[in-house]
Design an enzyme around this catalytic site. Sequence first.
Site, PDB file in Angstrom:
ATOM      1  N   GLU A   1      -1.663  27.164  68.139  1.00 14.20           N
ATOM      2  CA  GLU A   1      -2.910  27.937  68.229  1.00 14.20           C
ATOM      3  C   GLU A   1      -3.625  27.964  66.871  1.00 14.20           C
ATOM      4  O   GLU A   1      -4.853  27.966  66.805  1.00 14.20           O
ATOM      5  CB  GLU A   1      -2.616  29.350  68.751  1.00 14.20           C
ATOM      6  CG  GLU A   1      -2.310  29.309  70.245  1.00 14.20           C
ATOM      7  CD  GLU A   1      -1.345  30.358  70.745  1.00 14.20           C
ATOM      8  OE1 GLU A   1      -1.113  31.363  70.043  1.00 14.20           O
ATOM      9  OE2 GLU A   1      -0.795  30.167  71.852  1.00 14.20           O
TER      10      GLU A   1
ATOM     11  N   ASN B   1       7.333  35.548  69.349  1.00 14.11           N
ATOM     12  CA  ASN B   1       5.984  35.482  68.774  1.00 14.11           C
ATOM     13  C   ASN B   1       5.075  36.356  69.629  1.00 14.11           C
ATOM     14  O   ASN B   1       4.695  35.973  70.726  1.00 14.11           O
ATOM     15  CB  ASN B   1       5.516  34.019  68.777  1.00 14.11           C
ATOM     16  CG  ASN B   1       4.066  33.878  68.364  1.00 14.11           C
ATOM     17  OD1 ASN B   1       3.462  34.810  67.831  1.00 14.11           O
ATOM     18  ND2 ASN B   1       3.484  32.707  68.604  1.00 14.11           N
TER      19      ASN B   1
ATOM     20  N   SER C   1       6.862  28.402  77.320  1.00 11.90           N
ATOM     21  CA  SER C   1       7.214  29.029  78.594  1.00 11.90           C
ATOM     22  C   SER C   1       8.722  29.223  78.771  1.00 11.90           C
ATOM     23  O   SER C   1       9.249  29.038  79.873  1.00 11.90           O
ATOM     24  CB  SER C   1       6.620  28.237  79.760  1.00 11.90           C
ATOM     25  OG  SER C   1       5.203  28.215  79.668  1.00 11.90           O
TER      26      SER C   1
ATOM     27  N   GLU D   1       7.203  22.699  70.041  1.00 10.46           N
ATOM     28  CA  GLU D   1       6.452  23.388  71.088  1.00 10.46           C
ATOM     29  C   GLU D   1       5.420  22.431  71.696  1.00 10.46           C
ATOM     30  O   GLU D   1       4.332  22.270  71.134  1.00 10.46           O
ATOM     31  CB  GLU D   1       5.740  24.597  70.493  1.00 10.46           C
ATOM     32  CG  GLU D   1       6.683  25.629  69.924  1.00 10.46           C
ATOM     33  CD  GLU D   1       6.055  27.006  69.960  1.00 10.46           C
ATOM     34  OE1 GLU D   1       6.676  27.909  70.539  1.00 10.46           O
ATOM     35  OE2 GLU D   1       4.943  27.173  69.440  1.00 10.46           O
TER      36      GLU D   1
ATOM     37  N   HIS E   1       1.615  26.993  63.992  1.00  9.16           N
ATOM     38  CA  HIS E   1       1.647  27.179  65.447  1.00  9.16           C
ATOM     39  C   HIS E   1       0.454  26.416  66.051  1.00  9.16           C
ATOM     40  O   HIS E   1      -0.612  26.339  65.428  1.00  9.16           O
ATOM     41  CB  HIS E   1       1.568  28.668  65.783  1.00  9.16           C
ATOM     42  CG  HIS E   1       1.800  28.943  67.240  1.00  9.16           C
ATOM     43  ND1 HIS E   1       0.803  28.796  68.176  1.00  9.16           N
ATOM     44  CD2 HIS E   1       2.908  29.310  67.915  1.00  9.16           C
ATOM     45  CE1 HIS E   1       1.299  29.073  69.370  1.00  9.16           C
ATOM     46  NE2 HIS E   1       2.569  29.387  69.237  1.00  9.16           N
TER      47      HIS E   1
ATOM     48  N   LYS F   1       2.087  37.132  69.104  1.00 10.98           N
ATOM     49  CA  LYS F   1       0.676  36.718  69.006  1.00 10.98           C
ATOM     50  C   LYS F   1      -0.205  37.942  68.742  1.00 10.98           C
ATOM     51  O   LYS F   1       0.234  38.876  68.079  1.00 10.98           O
ATOM     52  CB  LYS F   1       0.249  35.963  70.266  1.00 10.98           C
ATOM     53  CG  LYS F   1       1.218  34.854  70.626  1.00 10.98           C
ATOM     54  CD  LYS F   1       0.676  33.879  71.617  1.00 10.98           C
ATOM     55  CE  LYS F   1       1.767  32.883  71.962  1.00 10.98           C
ATOM     56  NZ  LYS F   1       1.264  31.746  72.739  1.00 10.98           N
TER      57      LYS F   1
ATOM     58  N   GLY G   1       2.339  28.975  77.171  1.00 11.21           N
ATOM     59  CA  GLY G   1       1.558  29.942  77.938  1.00 11.21           C
ATOM     60  C   GLY G   1       1.084  29.408  79.279  1.00 11.21           C
ATOM     61  O   GLY G   1       0.225  30.002  79.925  1.00 11.21           O
TER      62      GLY G   1
HETATM   63  C1  PEP Z   1       4.470  30.336  71.683  1.00  8.10           C
HETATM   64  O1  PEP Z   1       3.354  30.772  71.579  1.00  8.10           O
HETATM   65  O2  PEP Z   1       5.094  30.034  70.647  1.00  8.10           O
HETATM   66  C2  PEP Z   1       5.022  30.150  73.017  1.00  8.10           C
HETATM   67  C3  PEP Z   1       6.034  29.351  73.160  1.00  8.10           C
HETATM   68  O3  PEP Z   1       4.411  30.835  74.042  1.00  8.10           O
HETATM   69  P1  PEP Z   1       4.952  30.987  75.572  1.00  8.10           P
HETATM   70  O4  PEP Z   1       6.421  31.310  75.478  1.00  8.10           O
HETATM   71  O5  PEP Z   1       4.146  32.104  76.140  1.00  8.10           O
HETATM   72  O6  PEP Z   1       4.714  29.678  76.225  1.00  8.10           O
END
Ligand code: PEP
Length: 253
Positions: A99, A11, A215, A169, A97, A13, A175
């Site tokens: 976000e 992703n 992460s 998630e 997601h 973003k 992040g």
């Molecule tokens: C994501 O945004 O789906 C995600 C898992 O981000 P990160 O790997 O940066 O934590």
Amino acid sequence: MKIRRPIIAGNWKMHRTLSEAENLVKGLLIELTDLSDTDVVLCPPFTSLAKVADLVAKTPVRVGAQDMYWEKEGAFTGEISATMLRDVFCRYVILGHSERRQYFGETNALVNRKAKAALAASLRPIVCVGETLDQREKQDFKGILRTQLRESLEGISVEEIEEAIVAYEPVWAIGTGRNATPAQAQEVHALLRATLTDMTGAKTAAKIRIQYGGSVKPANAAELLAQPDIDGALVGGASLDARAFAAIVKAAT
Ligand code: PEP
């Protein structure tokens, strides 16, 4: 070998211009050597979808969008339909997601409408669920996750649900550099699979892939992906680095 074929999605973003996207994909295609046992999906911003699809066209790598709208077309300024995504060779779309839920007010009901529209257009939805830190520490976060999953997939037929991918998630791990331990992630993945079993029966639930996201990095990918109910990863930050993303794909293979 895993029962379910692992799926690693990147992703991106709101990162990468067109020329930057091109460089990233070219770098990735050099690094990604063995894709025989793993599905790989790149989810760039809308503006780079057609370009990325073109660059990976002769490879097993697939392209996904980060969101879509449920209507087929019309006066919906700023929105993109499933048909438009198919038109630029998208096969997947990330939906719900955290976000989108946090900054754009997306609810389970809205994710459900999008998931139905995606499946009707033969796009595979990657349906995200996850709890916040406050929910994990102070509330019935398992109940919250079950509700997110049920409501996001409500009314979708058993045949169609097999095409969907679920992504767990934990919001506190996105992040932040703070990932769930493999045991914490496995516990929730097993809970989500049990919920899918209630919804669809054991046979179908055993086929649905559940990705972990939060992460994920080359250093922790193998241990997370070795868990019995973790069938892949949804990768944010590390998907912007060709070597790191390829190392995560290798960990799945
Ligand atoms: C994501 O945004 O789906 C995600 C898992 O981000 P990160 O790997 O940066 O934590």
